[in-house]
Design an enzyme around this catalytic site. Structure first.
Site, PDB file in Angstrom:
ATOM      1  N   TYR A 155       0.848  -1.193   0.000  1.00 64.19           N
ATOM      2  CA  TYR A 155       0.000   0.000   0.000  1.00 64.19           C
ATOM      3  C   TYR A 155       0.886   1.247   0.000  1.00 64.19           C
ATOM      4  O   TYR A 155       0.651   2.183  -0.773  1.00 64.19           O
ATOM      5  CB  TYR A 155      -0.917   0.005   1.219  1.00 64.19           C
ATOM      6  N   LYS A 159       1.201   4.228  -2.986  1.00 62.09           N
ATOM      7  CA  LYS A 159       0.982   5.657  -2.750  1.00 62.09           C
ATOM      8  C   LYS A 159       2.239   6.473  -3.051  1.00 62.09           C
ATOM      9  O   LYS A 159       2.152   7.602  -3.545  1.00 62.09           O
ATOM     10  CB  LYS A 159       0.520   5.887  -1.312  1.00 62.09           C
TER      11      LYS A 159
END
Length: 297
Positions: A155, A159
């Protein structure tokens, strides 16, 4: 032309992705509260956003991992309105897992949704904005893209990729009057975290994880946003007010832990690693491993 038709034509047109729950739904509502904006709220399942239709928004089906779905959505808006003024890329997923234990399919799903999905939607919408010589692209990133956290590595990677790509995009689109804002929230209460937690617990129970002995730390870390995060409605209202300024910031940071993470980003890696490893329980695991190694000698 009636007064209603004139008002409709003078409204800015906004597209928001990932509106099925939490942050995306509240971002759509915050935009819809602006009298001069007409909102197209999207999700993979239309049934999940029927309430937004009842609130006066237009709803469309959009799967950001499907090129055909993206083209159909953008072309529908272009056909209906002739323009797109605001794009909010919110659609995303996450998995909590030790880095080397995250299944390849899950890892690819995260990158396909959070990064390539965002890229492909932006590319289609930006072509329209370039032609009209105006527009605003809002990328929902994360402070986790600045400082990686244990047990959410993929994750964080997705990002970080969003931030890097969007920083370049901001400079490339500026000559055409198109602005790009990267939103880097800290802890926000959302269904994203809620949905990931049961899956993470199941993975820890079924895989014989290397980190079984610090499971309580992993669970506590993954539930922080659920327990202490900013309500999604508050985050959305703050964010929309910030990005709709005449001169919006290149990076907008808000919500609990956001400033602390930005500070960690500027500290030496040894300090950042120590703090985050301590919070994640890795210091405790290191002590256990050292003790076992000594006993085996």
């Amino acid at each position: 032309m009636t007064t209603s038709e004139q008002q409709h034509r003078t409204k800015r047109i906004a597209l928001v992705t990932g509106c099925s729950s939490g942050i995306g739904k509240e971002l759509a509502r915050a935009l819809n509260a602006q009298s001069d904006i007409r909102v197209y709220a999207t999700a993979r399942r239309l049934q999940s956003i029927r309430d937004l239709e009842n609130e006066g928004m237009v709803i469309l089906e959009l799967d950001v991992t499907d090129a055909k779905s993206i083209k159909n959505c953008i072309s529908t808006i272009k056909s209906n309105e002739g323009r797109i003024d605001i794009l909010v890329n919110n659609a995303g997923i996450t998995h909590y897992s030790p880095a080397i234990e995250l299944p390849d399919k899950d890892a690819r799903d995260i990158i396909d949704t959070n990064f390539f999905g965002l890229i492909n939607v932006t590319n289609e919408a930006a072509k329209i904005m370039v032609d009209q010589r105006s527009g605003l692209v809002v990328q929902i990133g994360s402070v986790s893209g600045l400082v990686s956290n244990p047990f959410s590595s993929m994750y964080c990677a997705s990002k970080a990729a969003v931030h890097a790509w969007s920083d370049a995009l901001r400079m490339e689109l500026a000559p055409f009057g198109v602005k790009v804002v990267i939103v880097q929230p800290g802890a926000v209460k959302s269904e994203l975290a809620n949905n990931a937690i049961p899956e993470m617990n199941q993975r820890l129970e079924s895989t014989g994880t290397l980190y079984e002995r610090i499971r309580e730390y992993i669970v506590k870390r993954s539930t922080y946003a659920v327990d202490r995060g900013m309500p999604a409605k508050d985050f959305a209202e703050r964010t929309i007010n910030a990005v709709l300024r005449a001169n919006p910031p290149a990076h907008y940071v808000t919500a609990p832990l956001s400033m602390q993470m930005r500070i960690l980003y500027h500290l030496p890696a040894s300090i950042t690693d120590y703090i985050l490893s301590y919070v994640a329980g890795l210091h405790k695991l290191a002590e256990m491993v050292r003790r076992e190694s000594n006993e085996q000698k």
